[in-house]
Design a protein around this motif. Structure first.
Motif, PDB file in Angstrom:
ATOM      1  N   ILE A  54       0.847  -1.199   0.000  1.00  0.00           N
ATOM      2  CA  ILE A  54       0.000   0.000   0.000  1.00  0.00           C
ATOM      3  C   ILE A  54       0.880   1.245   0.000  1.00  0.00           C
ATOM      4  CG2 ILE A  54      -1.784   1.274   1.254  1.00  0.00           C
ATOM      5  CD1 ILE A  54      -2.768  -1.416   2.348  1.00  0.00           C
ATOM      6  N   VAL A  55       1.912   1.240   0.809  1.00  0.00           N
ATOM      7  CA  VAL A  55       2.848   2.368   0.838  1.00  0.00           C
ATOM      8  C   VAL A  55       3.607   2.454  -0.473  1.00  0.00           C
ATOM      9  CG1 VAL A  55       4.859   3.343   1.998  1.00  0.00           C
ATOM     10  CG2 VAL A  55       3.060   2.249   3.347  1.00  0.00           C
ATOM     11  N   LEU A  56       4.072   1.316  -0.993  1.00  0.00           N
ATOM     12  CA  LEU A  56       4.833   1.310  -2.238  1.00  0.00           C
ATOM     13  C   LEU A  56       3.988   1.820  -3.400  1.00  0.00           C
ATOM     14  CD1 LEU A  56       7.459   0.603  -3.708  1.00  0.00           C
ATOM     15  CD2 LEU A  56       6.576  -1.729  -3.990  1.00  0.00           C
ATOM     16  N   ALA A  57       2.720   1.437  -3.434  1.00  0.00           N
ATOM     17  CA  ALA A  57       1.831   1.928  -4.498  1.00  0.00           C
ATOM     18  C   ALA A  57       1.748   3.452  -4.472  1.00  0.00           C
ATOM     19  CB  ALA A  57       0.444   1.315  -4.348  1.00  0.00           C
TER      20      ALA A  57
ATOM     21  N   TRP B  75      -4.327   1.401  -7.944  1.00  0.00           N
ATOM     22  CA  TRP B  75      -4.118   2.297  -9.085  1.00  0.00           C
ATOM     23  C   TRP B  75      -5.315   2.348 -10.024  1.00  0.00           C
ATOM     24  CZ3 TRP B  75       1.196  -0.399 -10.090  1.00  0.00           C
ATOM     25  CH2 TRP B  75       2.157   0.105  -9.206  1.00  0.00           C
ATOM     26  N   ALA B  76      -6.308   1.483  -9.814  1.00  0.00           N
ATOM     27  CA  ALA B  76      -7.471   1.438 -10.699  1.00  0.00           C
ATOM     28  C   ALA B  76      -8.246   2.751 -10.648  1.00  0.00           C
ATOM     29  CB  ALA B  76      -8.384   0.276 -10.303  1.00  0.00           C
ATOM     30  N   ASP B  77      -8.953   3.058 -11.719  1.00  0.00           N
ATOM     31  CA  ASP B  77      -9.694   4.317 -11.802  1.00  0.00           C
ATOM     32  C   ASP B  77     -10.782   4.428 -10.740  1.00  0.00           C
ATOM     33  OD1 ASP B  77      -8.181   5.230 -13.920  1.00  0.00           O
ATOM     34  OD2 ASP B  77      -9.559   4.461 -15.449  1.00  0.00           O
ATOM     35  N   GLU B  78     -11.423   3.318 -10.452  1.00  0.00           N
ATOM     36  CA  GLU B  78     -12.489   3.298  -9.451  1.00  0.00           C
ATOM     37  C   GLU B  78     -12.036   2.508  -8.227  1.00  0.00           C
ATOM     38  OE1 GLU B  78     -15.226   5.004  -9.690  1.00  0.00           O
ATOM     39  OE2 GLU B  78     -14.755   5.697 -11.728  1.00  0.00           O
ATOM     40  N   PRO B  79     -12.545   2.838  -7.032  1.00  0.00           N
ATOM     41  CA  PRO B  79     -12.165   2.080  -5.835  1.00  0.00           C
ATOM     42  C   PRO B  79     -12.379   0.583  -6.050  1.00  0.00           C
ATOM     43  CG  PRO B  79     -13.369   4.043  -5.209  1.00  0.00           C
ATOM     44  CD  PRO B  79     -13.444   3.972  -6.706  1.00  0.00           C
ATOM     45  N   THR B  80     -11.314  -0.180  -5.839  1.00  0.00           N
ATOM     46  CA  THR B  80     -11.321  -1.615  -6.156  1.00  0.00           C
ATOM     47  C   THR B  80     -10.734  -2.396  -4.994  1.00  0.00           C
ATOM     48  OG1 THR B  80     -11.029  -1.123  -8.518  1.00  0.00           O
ATOM     49  CG2 THR B  80     -10.510  -3.368  -7.788  1.00  0.00           C
ATOM     50  N   ALA B  81     -11.466  -3.371  -4.517  1.00  0.00           N
ATOM     51  CA  ALA B  81     -10.967  -4.216  -3.438  1.00  0.00           C
ATOM     52  C   ALA B  81     -10.082  -5.321  -4.013  1.00  0.00           C
ATOM     53  CB  ALA B  81     -12.127  -4.832  -2.669  1.00  0.00           C
ATOM     54  N   TYR B  82      -9.188  -5.823  -3.162  1.00  0.00           N
ATOM     55  CA  TYR B  82      -8.352  -6.957  -3.559  1.00  0.00           C
ATOM     56  C   TYR B  82      -8.161  -7.871  -2.364  1.00  0.00           C
ATOM     57  CZ  TYR B  82      -4.491  -9.887  -5.017  1.00  0.00           C
ATOM     58  OH  TYR B  82      -3.717 -10.974  -5.305  1.00  0.00           O
ATOM     59  N   GLU B  83      -8.363  -9.151  -2.587  1.00  0.00           N
ATOM     60  CA  GLU B  83      -8.141 -10.162  -1.561  1.00  0.00           C
ATOM     61  C   GLU B  83      -7.197 -11.199  -2.142  1.00  0.00           C
ATOM     62  OE1 GLU B  83      -8.227 -11.827   2.076  1.00  0.00           O
ATOM     63  OE2 GLU B  83      -9.602 -10.164   1.609  1.00  0.00           O
ATOM     64  N   GLY B  84      -5.972 -11.261  -1.601  1.00  0.00           N
ATOM     65  CA  GLY B  84      -4.981 -12.177  -2.131  1.00  0.00           C
ATOM     66  C   GLY B  84      -4.478 -13.158  -1.091  1.00  0.00           C
ATOM     67  N   GLU B  85      -3.537 -13.978  -1.510  1.00  0.00           N
ATOM     68  CA  GLU B  85      -2.973 -14.981  -0.612  1.00  0.00           C
ATOM     69  C   GLU B  85      -2.162 -14.350   0.502  1.00  0.00           C
ATOM     70  OE1 GLU B  85       0.069 -18.859  -0.812  1.00  0.00           O
ATOM     71  OE2 GLU B  85      -0.444 -17.735  -2.646  1.00  0.00           O
ATOM     72  N   PHE B  86      -1.497 -13.238   0.206  1.00  0.00           N
ATOM     73  CA  PHE B  86      -0.577 -12.626   1.166  1.00  0.00           C
ATOM     74  C   PHE B  86      -1.046 -11.276   1.707  1.00  0.00           C
ATOM     75  CE2 PHE B  86       1.887 -15.394  -1.604  1.00  0.00           C
ATOM     76  CZ  PHE B  86       2.620 -16.144  -0.694  1.00  0.00           C
ATOM     77  N   GLY B  87      -2.068 -10.707   1.106  1.00  0.00           N
ATOM     78  CA  GLY B  87      -2.516  -9.398   1.557  1.00  0.00           C
ATOM     79  C   GLY B  87      -3.829  -9.014   0.921  1.00  0.00           C
ATOM     80  N   SER B  88      -4.436  -7.983   1.463  1.00  0.00           N
ATOM     81  CA  SER B  88      -5.707  -7.515   0.934  1.00  0.00           C
ATOM     82  C   SER B  88      -5.820  -6.021   1.160  1.00  0.00           C
ATOM     83  CB  SER B  88      -6.868  -8.236   1.627  1.00  0.00           C
ATOM     84  OG  SER B  88      -6.878  -7.939   3.024  1.00  0.00           O
ATOM     85  N   VAL B  89      -6.733  -5.412   0.417  1.00  0.00           N
ATOM     86  CA  VAL B  89      -7.037  -4.002   0.611  1.00  0.00           C
ATOM     87  C   VAL B  89      -8.508  -3.781   0.311  1.00  0.00           C
ATOM     88  CG1 VAL B  89      -6.467  -3.275  -1.768  1.00  0.00           C
ATOM     89  CG2 VAL B  89      -6.239  -1.657   0.131  1.00  0.00           C
TER      90      VAL B  89
ATOM     91  N   ALA C 174      -7.543   6.220  -3.497  1.00  0.00           N
ATOM     92  CA  ALA C 174      -6.081   6.173  -3.457  1.00  0.00           C
ATOM     93  C   ALA C 174      -5.539   7.005  -4.608  1.00  0.00           C
ATOM     94  CB  ALA C 174      -5.581   4.729  -3.557  1.00  0.00           C
ATOM     95  N   TYR C 175      -5.071   8.170  -4.277  1.00  0.00           N
ATOM     96  CA  TYR C 175      -4.514   9.086  -5.272  1.00  0.00           C
ATOM     97  C   TYR C 175      -3.140   9.542  -4.799  1.00  0.00           C
ATOM     98  CZ  TYR C 175      -9.173   9.304  -7.306  1.00  0.00           C
ATOM     99  OH  TYR C 175     -10.364   8.970  -7.902  1.00  0.00           O
ATOM    100  N   PRO C 176      -2.275   9.961  -5.751  1.00  0.00           N
ATOM    101  CA  PRO C 176      -2.502  10.086  -7.194  1.00  0.00           C
ATOM    102  C   PRO C 176      -2.487   8.732  -7.879  1.00  0.00           C
ATOM    103  CG  PRO C 176      -0.217  10.572  -6.713  1.00  0.00           C
ATOM    104  CD  PRO C 176      -0.904  10.384  -5.378  1.00  0.00           C
TER     105      PRO C 176
END
Length: 276
Positions: free
Chosen positions: A92-95, A147-161, A166-168
């Protein structure tokens, strides 16, 4: 052919500001910087190039801070990492760091990423060595969600958001230009075809044999042939070598500068200028 450079910038070398200005004035295409957060003194991992690990590995400047300085004093110089150790970052910080640098530089940033070679360094970041490739893949997917244009959730094996504001955003849609570093092989080429724009082959050896393989993996993934970018990295230049790259359809190469003081680096830049 675009000629960029890479260098281990440290607290003892030419500064990012001075180097960036000199590169742009001479007509070089870009500046790529490596990353190591630290080098544990007690280390079992051998240096990939053989022999003793050069001292500059333990003295590298943070690439995002250094490239931010370079961006502020240039207009056209491209900026990149070679490479970002994605597994060692909070995604999240790196993005946010990546998108900010890319946006403020007007889209001049290239994310060169890799999986790392120093097991002890990675372990201090909590990275399980055997799953680091899967971890990088997961973190790239999470960052793309941010980075997606619209707010997008992500659920992965190692992390989620969660779906988030999230701008810019990166200058171009979706993600900045992304290249993966590493040795030729099925796992590397599969990752490139899945979530990158191309390959950063270190040293540039063996491309006549490996490029057709990568191009086939790329095509099998449904990617357009013209979109694949291959950028030989940390190359010691020779006229014949650069001509060979051009014959292979390569249009950018990154030359290795010494990790040295200002006078020494500028002398080598003047030598490299004949390839521009």
């Amino acid at each position: 052919m675009r000629i960029a450079v890479t260098i281990f910038l440290t607290d003892q070398t030419v500064t990012p500001v001075r180097l960036a200005r000199e590169l742009e004035q001479r007509g070089f295409a870009g500046l790529y910087l490596p990353e190591h957060t630290h080098i544990p003194v007690e280390r079992a991992t051998p240096y990939p190039a053989g022999g003793e690990l050069p001292a500059e590995y333990g003295r590298t400047l943070d690439p995002f801070v250094a490239l931010g300085q370079a961006s502020a004093v240039t207009e056209d110089l491209r900026l990149g990492t070679g490479i970002t150790l994605v597994a060692q970052h909070d995604p999240i910080v790196l993005a946010k760091q990546i998108a900010t640098l890319d946006r403020l530089s007007g889209g001049r940033f290239t994310l060169g990423l890799g999986y790392g070679w120093n097991k002890e360094e990675a372990a201090d970041h909590g990275v399980e060595w055997t799953t680091r490739r899967d971890l990088v893949r997961d973190r790239m997917a999470l960052m793309r969600a941010l980075w997606a244009d619209e707010p997008t959730a992500y659920e992965g094996e190692f992390g989620s958001v969660r779906a988030s504001y999230a701008y810019p955003k990166p200058h171009r849609g979706g993600a900045p230009r992304t290249l993966v570093g590493g040795a030729a092989g099925p796992k590397l080429f599969a990752g490139i075809a899945e979530y990158a724009d191309g390959w950063l082959p270190i040293g540039g050896r063996g491309l006549s044999e490996s490029l057709p393989v990568l191009r086939q993996v790329w095509a099998d993934a449904g990617r357009a042939e013209a979109d694949l970018q291959v950028v030989p990295y940390a190359v010691l230049p020779e006229a014949g070598k650069l001509a060979h790259y051009a014959d292979l359809g390569i249009d950018e190469v990154v030359l290795q500068l010494p990790s040295a003081d200002e006078a020494s680096v500028l002398k080598v830049l003047d030598e490299y200028a004949r390839y521009l």
